[in-house]
Scaffold this motif. Structure first.
Motif, PDB file in Angstrom:
ATOM      1  N   SER A   1     -14.665  20.881  59.156  1.00  0.00           N
ATOM      2  CA  SER A   1     -13.716  19.825  59.550  1.00  0.00           C
ATOM      3  C   SER A   1     -13.999  18.508  58.818  1.00  0.00           C
ATOM      4  CB  SER A   1     -13.758  19.605  61.067  1.00  0.00           C
ATOM      5  OG  SER A   1     -14.955  19.000  61.453  1.00  0.00           O
ATOM      6  N   LYS A   2     -15.282  18.196  58.566  1.00  0.00           N
ATOM      7  CA  LYS A   2     -15.657  16.910  57.968  1.00  0.00           C
ATOM      8  C   LYS A   2     -15.395  16.866  56.458  1.00  0.00           C
ATOM      9  CE  LYS A   2     -19.627  13.755  57.593  1.00  0.00           C
ATOM     10  NZ  LYS A   2     -21.065  13.580  57.927  1.00  0.00           N
ATOM     11  N   TYR A   3     -15.588  18.040  55.784  1.00  0.00           N
ATOM     12  CA  TYR A   3     -15.474  18.057  54.316  1.00  0.00           C
ATOM     13  C   TYR A   3     -14.271  18.890  53.853  1.00  0.00           C
ATOM     14  CZ  TYR A   3     -20.133  16.048  54.515  1.00  0.00           C
ATOM     15  OH  TYR A   3     -21.207  15.226  54.775  1.00  0.00           O
ATOM     16  N   LYS A   4     -13.210  18.827  54.623  1.00  0.00           N
ATOM     17  CA  LYS A   4     -11.994  19.575  54.288  1.00  0.00           C
ATOM     18  C   LYS A   4     -11.468  19.158  52.914  1.00  0.00           C
ATOM     19  CE  LYS A   4      -9.617  20.938  57.733  1.00  0.00           C
ATOM     20  NZ  LYS A   4      -9.805  22.392  57.553  1.00  0.00           N
ATOM     21  N   GLY A   5     -11.162  20.176  52.096  1.00  0.00           N
ATOM     22  CA  GLY A   5     -10.649  19.902  50.762  1.00  0.00           C
ATOM     23  C   GLY A   5     -11.727  19.742  49.714  1.00  0.00           C
ATOM     24  N   GLN A   6     -13.008  19.685  50.132  1.00  0.00           N
ATOM     25  CA  GLN A   6     -14.102  19.563  49.169  1.00  0.00           C
ATOM     26  C   GLN A   6     -14.664  20.951  48.830  1.00  0.00           C
ATOM     27  OE1 GLN A   6     -16.983  16.423  49.634  1.00  0.00           O
ATOM     28  NE2 GLN A   6     -15.612  15.203  50.923  1.00  0.00           N
ATOM     29  N   ALA A   7     -15.469  20.996  47.787  1.00  0.00           N
ATOM     30  CA  ALA A   7     -15.971  22.283  47.272  1.00  0.00           C
ATOM     31  C   ALA A   7     -16.764  23.071  48.302  1.00  0.00           C
ATOM     32  CB  ALA A   7     -16.834  22.029  46.033  1.00  0.00           C
ATOM     33  N   ILE A   8     -17.431  22.356  49.214  1.00  0.00           N
ATOM     34  CA  ILE A   8     -18.305  23.011  50.191  1.00  0.00           C
ATOM     35  C   ILE A   8     -17.521  23.790  51.252  1.00  0.00           C
ATOM     36  CG2 ILE A   8     -18.439  21.121  51.890  1.00  0.00           C
ATOM     37  CD1 ILE A   8     -21.526  22.969  50.620  1.00  0.00           C
TER      38      ILE A   8
ATOM     39  N   ILE B   1     -10.210  31.233  53.470  1.00  0.00           N
ATOM     40  CA  ILE B   1     -10.793  31.121  52.124  1.00  0.00           C
ATOM     41  C   ILE B   1      -9.732  31.431  51.075  1.00  0.00           C
ATOM     42  CG2 ILE B   1     -12.418  32.216  50.505  1.00  0.00           C
ATOM     43  CD1 ILE B   1     -14.292  32.586  52.989  1.00  0.00           C
ATOM     44  N   ILE B   2      -8.968  32.496  51.322  1.00  0.00           N
ATOM     45  CA  ILE B   2      -7.910  32.894  50.380  1.00  0.00           C
ATOM     46  C   ILE B   2      -6.808  31.841  50.334  1.00  0.00           C
ATOM     47  CG2 ILE B   2      -6.121  34.627  49.954  1.00  0.00           C
ATOM     48  CD1 ILE B   2      -8.171  36.628  51.370  1.00  0.00           C
ATOM     49  N   ALA B   3      -6.493  31.261  51.507  1.00  0.00           N
ATOM     50  CA  ALA B   3      -5.452  30.226  51.566  1.00  0.00           C
ATOM     51  C   ALA B   3      -5.858  28.982  50.783  1.00  0.00           C
ATOM     52  CB  ALA B   3      -5.160  29.857  53.023  1.00  0.00           C
ATOM     53  N   LEU B   4      -7.164  28.682  50.760  1.00  0.00           N
ATOM     54  CA  LEU B   4      -7.643  27.518  50.004  1.00  0.00           C
ATOM     55  C   LEU B   4      -7.367  27.682  48.512  1.00  0.00           C
ATOM     56  CD1 LEU B   4     -11.089  26.685  51.663  1.00  0.00           C
ATOM     57  CD2 LEU B   4      -9.078  25.215  51.585  1.00  0.00           C
ATOM     58  N   SER B   5      -7.650  28.894  47.999  1.00  0.00           N
ATOM     59  CA  SER B   5      -7.396  29.160  46.575  1.00  0.00           C
ATOM     60  C   SER B   5      -7.517  30.653  46.303  1.00  0.00           C
ATOM     61  CB  SER B   5      -8.403  28.403  45.691  1.00  0.00           C
ATOM     62  OG  SER B   5      -8.257  28.810  44.348  1.00  0.00           O
TER      63      SER B   5
ATOM     64  N   GLU C   1      -7.402  31.900  43.499  1.00  0.00           N
ATOM     65  CA  GLU C   1      -8.169  32.053  42.255  1.00  0.00           C
ATOM     66  C   GLU C   1      -9.613  31.602  42.448  1.00  0.00           C
ATOM     67  OE1 GLU C   1      -4.992  30.378  42.078  1.00  0.00           O
ATOM     68  OE2 GLU C   1      -4.240  32.414  41.709  1.00  0.00           O
ATOM     69  N   GLY C   2      -9.979  31.229  43.669  1.00  0.00           N
ATOM     70  CA  GLY C   2     -11.335  30.739  43.937  1.00  0.00           C
ATOM     71  C   GLY C   2     -12.379  31.825  43.736  1.00  0.00           C
ATOM     72  N   ILE C   3     -13.631  31.388  43.548  1.00  0.00           N
ATOM     73  CA  ILE C   3     -14.715  32.318  43.239  1.00  0.00           C
ATOM     74  C   ILE C   3     -15.006  33.287  44.387  1.00  0.00           C
ATOM     75  CG2 ILE C   3     -16.602  30.832  44.060  1.00  0.00           C
ATOM     76  CD1 ILE C   3     -18.134  31.708  41.493  1.00  0.00           C
TER      77      ILE C   3
ATOM     78  N   ALA D   1     -12.560  34.427  46.579  1.00  0.00           N
ATOM     79  CA  ALA D   1     -11.328  35.077  47.054  1.00  0.00           C
ATOM     80  C   ALA D   1     -11.445  36.598  47.059  1.00  0.00           C
ATOM     81  CB  ALA D   1     -10.142  34.638  46.206  1.00  0.00           C
ATOM     82  N   ASP D   2     -11.957  37.177  45.954  1.00  0.00           N
ATOM     83  CA  ASP D   2     -12.056  38.638  45.912  1.00  0.00           C
ATOM     84  C   ASP D   2     -13.095  39.143  46.910  1.00  0.00           C
ATOM     85  OD1 ASP D   2     -14.047  37.492  44.264  1.00  0.00           O
ATOM     86  OD2 ASP D   2     -14.327  39.384  43.182  1.00  0.00           O
ATOM     87  N   ASP D   3     -14.187  38.361  47.115  1.00  0.00           N
ATOM     88  CA  ASP D   3     -15.167  38.725  48.150  1.00  0.00           C
ATOM     89  C   ASP D   3     -14.484  38.775  49.517  1.00  0.00           C
ATOM     90  OD1 ASP D   3     -18.193  38.134  46.870  1.00  0.00           O
ATOM     91  OD2 ASP D   3     -16.590  36.997  45.944  1.00  0.00           O
ATOM     92  N   ALA D   4     -13.659  37.763  49.781  1.00  0.00           N
ATOM     93  CA  ALA D   4     -12.981  37.683  51.079  1.00  0.00           C
ATOM     94  C   ALA D   4     -12.063  38.877  51.296  1.00  0.00           C
ATOM     95  CB  ALA D   4     -12.193  36.381  51.169  1.00  0.00           C
ATOM     96  N   TYR D   5     -11.264  39.225  50.279  1.00  0.00           N
ATOM     97  CA  TYR D   5     -10.374  40.389  50.403  1.00  0.00           C
ATOM     98  C   TYR D   5     -11.172  41.676  50.646  1.00  0.00           C
ATOM     99  CZ  TYR D   5      -5.870  38.298  49.086  1.00  0.00           C
ATOM    100  OH  TYR D   5      -4.690  37.584  49.090  1.00  0.00           O
ATOM    101  N   TYR D   6     -12.248  41.841  49.876  1.00  0.00           N
ATOM    102  CA  TYR D   6     -13.028  43.083  49.978  1.00  0.00           C
ATOM    103  C   TYR D   6     -13.705  43.210  51.351  1.00  0.00           C
ATOM    104  CZ  TYR D   6     -16.397  46.748  48.921  1.00  0.00           C
ATOM    105  OH  TYR D   6     -17.134  47.910  48.958  1.00  0.00           O
TER     106      TYR D   6
END
Length: 591
Positions: free
Chosen positions: A493-500, A528-532, A534-536, A538-543
């Motif tokens: 909630s605190k770092y929404k939109g940041q890399a973390i 995680i997928i909704a954030l991006s 193409e994110g690093i 995303a495929d982990d999340a799907y799997y």
């Protein structure tokens, strides 16, 4: 004088051989680059100088064929056949020259003549078969190998025949050929396993698995041998049918008591794959049958580890019973270390664990065992957030075992502990070394942690959430899951939109799965997928989401949908091969 003549002759021969090798290398280079006219000139010179070298001749003929000089190739081969009629490979070459011109009937006649010649000249059979294989005349190659074996008892071409059946897709014949090959000599077992492994999957219903098992059972019935039980055991392990593998191991043990170690090793494999029932049977069998103290106490330790994994309410009593029966001594050394781990990370009793480890230390038989106790003591110190004390132990082991896996593990733990105490610069320095020089498992962990720090390190003193994330990671290490989840909630909630943010969602999902909160974990993966996409991660999340739908929720359609996402949207994912296999299995394909 004679010596000088001999020396001069050898020198001339050596120069001639080197010149030929150089010419052949240049010709091969032209050939590979499809410069056939240039290659032909060189091969022609080589054939003239070495008229009986069929390698040079075959290459020259290929050059003529690639430049549609079929008549030139024909005349050359017919001339060679007249000069050296015994070499039947020339008939195969001439036949293939006809085939390149769609003159199938003439080609077939010459192929048959080459096959018939094996009866009179079986010594040329292997070369004939290899040439048929080079020309992709696989049926003829099989016939040539079989015919050669009939007339030459020393020729064993079962392996080559099996490989060709594999290329043709005739897997039933291939498996039978490999097993017949193995029947002649048990020493070929590892070769057969290595080659059959290409066609065997972890699915017991896979058609190839069924064909392989059928071939084994058939051979076992007609000619019983230990090697067939060994292969069945290997097949069942591949299929994760550890209970069936144990049956085969017991059959092998009944005929050879030296096979007991295989039962223990099967127990370790079953344990790693969470088949605790079979693992316990393996370890119980080892305890009852072994004559070696070390194997017995290792099996006892593994049974206690199973009790810990299964949250057995009587774990402590079981540990106490072992110490009561066998004492606290060198025999129970590894069990003492395991008990300390249990008390720390499961019962939150680090002080008691430290005393047990300090008691165990004098029983260490060598410097490696001592190092493992010190590693565990350091882990307990990290559990208590006594980072500097932990670093002293880790650093000692890193220095003592500089080029050993223990040293690499200690270096990783130095980096991890430095990360826990917010010393990100030093942690990164250690992880950078480990990424390229450690064992694969440690290198992977090092690379993951290096990326987390690199991607989220604070810049210009602006908070990035990394310190809070490291704290959450420490709580997860200490098995304080609720505290870790709470901090991760704050980060999200605190770092929404940041890399973390995606890292926090991913770590939180891991803990939610661990605490059986499956639906919440799935929501995290979706976020995680909704954030991006193409994110690093995303495929982990799907799997991982597909795995939860398949194994926990039992929604096969959803699982298929997410495996399919990886197949179509993430072609460079490390999960691609596994996702494709799982998708096809869920769809009901014959893989």
């Amino acid at each position: 004088m004679r010596f000088r003549i001999l020396l001069l002759t050898l020198l001339v021969f050596s120069i001639f051989s080197q010149a030929q090798s150089s010419t052949f290398a240049l010709a091969e280079n032209y050939f590979r680059n499809s410069e056939y006219k240039k290659a032909a000139q060189l091969y022609k010179d080589l054939v003239n100088k070495s008229p009986y070298n069929t390698t040079y001749l075959q290459r020259l003929v290929s050059c003529y064929q690639e430049t549609t000089q079929f008549e030139v190739a024909k005349k050359l081969l017919e001339k060679k056949i007249k000069t050296i009629p015994k070499i039947a490979t020339l008939k195969v070459m001439l036949g293939y020259n006809y085939e390149r011109q769609q003159k199938t009937e003439e080609a077939e006649k010459l192929y048959q003549k080459a096959l018939n010649s094996i009866t009179k000249e079986p010594g040329y059979g292997g070369a004939i078969a290899r040439l048929f294989k080079d020309y992709n005349k696989l049926e003829y190659a099989i016939k040539a190998y079989k015919e050669t074996s009939k007339f030459n008892s020393n020729a064993h071409y079962g392996f080559q025949i099996a490989q060709i059946y594999g290329e043709k897709g005739d897997f039933e014949y291939m498996f039978n050929a490999y097993i017949d090959y193995l029947d002649k000599n048990d020493n070929y077992l590892s070769i057969v396993k290595r080659n059959c492994a290409r066609y065997i999957s972890d699915d017991s219903e896979d058609e190839n698995n069924i064909l392989f098992k059928k071939a084994l059972l058939s051979k076992s019935a007609s000619n019983p041998k230990d090697v067939w039980n060994d292969l069945l055991r290997w097949l069942f392990i591949k299929q994760k049918d550890y209970g069936k593998a144990l049956i085969q191991n017991k059959a092998l043990y009944a005929r050879n008591n030296d096979r007991l170690i295989s039962i223990y090793q099967l127990g370790e494999i079953a344990f790693d794959n969470k088949d605790y029932d079979t693992a316990k049977k393996c370890f119980d069998f080892t305890i009852n049958k072994t004559n070696y103290q070390r194997d017995k106490f290792n099996a006892i330790r593994m049974n206690l580890q199973i009790a810990v994994k299964q949250n057995d309410p009587e774990v402590k009593q079981k540990f106490d019973a072992v110490f009561k029966e066998f004492g606290v001594n060198s025999n129970t050394f590894s069990i003492q270390v395991a008990y300390a781990d249990y008390l720390t990370f499961k019962k939150n009793k680090p002080k008691e664990a430290k005393k047990i480890l300090e008691t165990a230390l004098p029983f260490a038989a060598n410097k490696f065992q001592k190092a493992r106790v010190k590693l565990k003591l350091a882990d307990v110190h990290v559990y208590q957030s006594l980072f500097n004390k932990a670093l002293i132990y880790y650093s000692q082991i890193q220095t003592q075992f500089k080029n050993h896996e223990l040293g690499q593990l200690a270096r990783y733990k130095v980096a991890q502990t430095s990360y826990f105490k917010d010393d990100f610069k030093w942690a990164k320095a250690q992880l950078k070394v480990l990424k390229g020089s450690a064992t694969q498992l440690i290198a992977n962990d090092a690379a993951d942690l290096f990326l987390i720090i690199s991607d989220n390190q604070p810049k210009d003193s602006v908070p990035s959430g990394l310190r809070e994330y490291a704290k959450a990671d420490l709580f997860a290490f200490q098995n304080k899951n609720n505290e870790s989840l709470a901090i991760l909630n704050t980060i999200i909630s605190k770092y929404k939109g940041q890399a973390i943010e995606d890292e926090a969602l991913f770590k939180q999902a891991e803990l939610l799965v661990k605490t059986k909160q499956i639906n919440q974990a799935i929501e995290n993966y979706k976020n995680i997928i909704a954030l991006s996409k193409e994110g690093i991660l995303a495929d982990d999340a799907y799997y991982l989401m597909a795995g939860l739908y398949e194994n926990q929720i039992k929604d096969i359609e959803k699982a298929k949908e997410f495996y399919q996402k990886i197949i179509f949207d993430y072609p460079s994912s490390i999960y691609l091969v596994d996702a494709r296999k799982k998708f096809r299995k869920l769809r009901g394909d014959s893989i």
